[in-house]
Design an enzyme around this catalytic site. Structure first.
Site, short mmCIF file in Angstrom:
data_model
loop_
_atom_site.label_atom_id
_atom_site.label_comp_id
_atom_site.label_asym_id
_atom_site.label_seq_id
_atom_site.Cartn_x
_atom_site.Cartn_y
_atom_site.Cartn_z
N ILE A 136 0.86 -1.20 0.00
CA ILE A 136 0.00 0.00 0.00
C ILE A 136 0.89 1.25 0.00
O ILE A 136 1.73 1.40 0.89
CB ILE A 136 -0.89 0.06 1.27
N GLY A 187 4.43 -16.93 4.59
CA GLY A 187 5.50 -15.92 4.49
C GLY A 187 5.08 -14.55 5.00
O GLY A 187 5.70 -13.55 4.68
N ASP A 201 5.64 -5.28 16.08
CA ASP A 201 5.78 -4.88 14.67
C ASP A 201 4.83 -3.72 14.34
O ASP A 201 5.21 -2.76 13.66
CB ASP A 201 5.50 -6.11 13.77
N LYS A 205 5.81 0.14 13.11
CA LYS A 205 5.21 0.81 11.95
C LYS A 205 4.49 2.09 12.37
O LYS A 205 4.47 3.07 11.64
CB LYS A 205 4.26 -0.15 11.23
N1 HSE Z 1 5.20 -9.58 9.61
C1 HSE Z 1 4.67 -8.46 8.96
C2 HSE Z 1 3.16 -8.57 8.97
C3 HSE Z 1 5.19 -8.39 7.55
O1 HSE Z 1 2.63 -9.64 9.29
O2 HSE Z 1 2.49 -7.59 8.70
C4 HSE Z 1 4.95 -7.08 6.86
O3 HSE Z 1 5.61 -6.03 7.48
#
Ligand code: HSE
Length: 427
Positions: A136, A187, A201, A205
């Protein structure tokens, strides 16, 4: 035709997708860019596992310096997981005047301030579209498309893995473990999936998004972070009964001169656009003074969506002669609101004995802390000696709710730690 020699560092899911796309779309990219993109070197610790792409001899190497010290390499693409190695790569490239494309959200969240300072000093571009939201183009939207707006809030589903797990539990009755296993196989997950499920995570972000949106550097430590590991299928079911969906949201809101930044499971109305974002999809819902409400939606994880963003960054850097557009962010001083000061509505699940007077003692404590109850349901007993009581509060102050819960959890009639999920109605 002009040739741009690229040094790629990191040949994993995203790196190999970038190489595949550069090869498959060579003509199209060349036509659109007016220059030829050539992968001159690929660095990885593992140069023997086949990635399903034919690489000409002499390109693969284990030595980062083969890229950094090669004066023939015009641009460095950093796609490795390890933050300390990535930092060396990025700073090394900047020092040598090589523009950089990175997807490393963890590093930017921790060291963005230093990296962008160096980049500005050297006049070298650092682009990072793939660091948030996979394919995006939300970074570009915040830096360029929405540049005339004053942003007041961001609500983002910005971790594909966590969203995949919550969607699986909600729609298909998957267990947390099964859904996570599936997300790893596809993945989506980080090498260390606790980063996904513990909300870290998303917090990485959110530092990036809020720094861009609000103009001042937001530190990772300022972000209150909770993950989804405590969410049970029971909570998902009860949320549905109240008309809500549970999502792991990254929230940044500016009001009355301060910014609240938080990542936690959140109940949102089922009819809200964000509630329909399922699987590994991401969505970033932004409010700006000119544009109003706007949502950026797409594939947030996986090799090809991230490669789409990486290649767009490469093309931008070629077009801008190695400069990033508008490095003018991170300069505004921001006041971060203490988590205890935030005000929202709350879903609370108590686990108590089934006895007269239990509800009265709980509601008495809530009343003393000025927490007003909007609705309450006592569910049928699920386990011997334990009964769930589900409550929705009106808007209350976080610090009062936390104090009340500590008191309630000490009651003899309470049999397990209470579960709290924040509710956002007005997004
Ligand atoms: N591990 C991250 C997610 C990958 O699941 O969003 C993308 O940044």
């Amino acid at each position: 035709m002009r040739k741009i020699n690229i040094g790629l560092i990191g040949f994993g899911t995203v790196g190999s997708s970038v190489v595949k796309i550069l090869k498959e779309k060579k003509d199209l990219l060349q036509r659109r860019l007016g220059a030829e993109l050539v992968i001159k070197r690929i660095v990885d610790k593992d140069i023997s596992t086949p990635r399903g792409i034919k690489i000409p001899p002499g390109i693969l190497t284990r030595r980062i310096d083969d890229v950094l010290n090669d004066p023939g390499i015009d641009m460095v693409i950093e796609l490795i997981g390890d933050s300390s190695v990535a930092e060396r790569v990025i700073l090394g490239a900047i020092k040598r005047g090589k523009p950089v494309v990175t997807a490393n959200k963890a590093l930017l969240a921790k060291k963005g301030r230093e990296i962008f300072k160096e980049a500005e000093k050297k006049g070298v571009g650092v682009c990072f579209e793939a660091s948030v939201g996979g394919g995006i183009p939300v970074i570009k939207a915040l830096r360029e498309g929405l540049a005339a707006n004053r942003i007041s809030s961001i609500f983002g589903i910005i971790n594909g893995t966590a969203n995949y797990i919550l969607s699986g539990m909600s729609h298909y009755g998957s267990s947390f473990k099964e859904a996570l296993k599936d997300a790893r196989a596809k993945g989506y997950a980080e090498r260390d999936p606790s980063l996904d499920v513990e909300g870290i995570d998303s917090a990485h972000k959110l530092t990036i998004l809020s720094t861009l949106a609000f103009g001042g550097f937001v530190d990772l430590k300022d972000i209150h972070t909770e993950g989804i590991t405590q969410i049970t299928s029971q909570d998902i079911q009860y949320a549905k009964e109240f008309g809500y969906t549970i999502k792991l949201l990254a929230i940044a809101k500016e009001s009355e001169g301060s910014l609240e930044v938080r990542v936690h499971p959140t109940m949102i109305p089922q009819e809200h656009l964000l509630a329909a974002v399922d699987g590994a999809y991401n969505a970033i819902y932004v409010r700006g003074d000119l544009i109003g409400r706007s949502m950026f939606y797409g594939r947030g994880a996986g090799g090809f969506p991230a490669a789409s963003a990486v290649i767009a960054d490469i093309m931008d850097l070629v077009k801008s002669e190695g400069q990033s557009l508008s490095l003018d962010f991170g300069k505004r001083p921001l006041k971060i609101k203490d988590m205890g000061e935030i005000k929202t509505r709350y879903y609370i699940r108590f686990t108590t004995v089934d006895r007269p007077g239990v509800l009265a003692s709980i509601s008495g404590i809530l009343a003393r802390h000025k927490i007003s109850i909007a609705s309450v349901i006592q569910k049928e007993r699920r386990e011997k000696g334990k009964v769930p009581i589900i409550m929705m509060s009106h808007e209350a102050k976080e610090s009062s709710v936390q104090k009340a819960l500590r008191e309630i959890d000490r009651l003899k009639v309470v049999r397990a730690k209470s579960m709290l999920i924040r509710v956002e109605g007005e997004l």
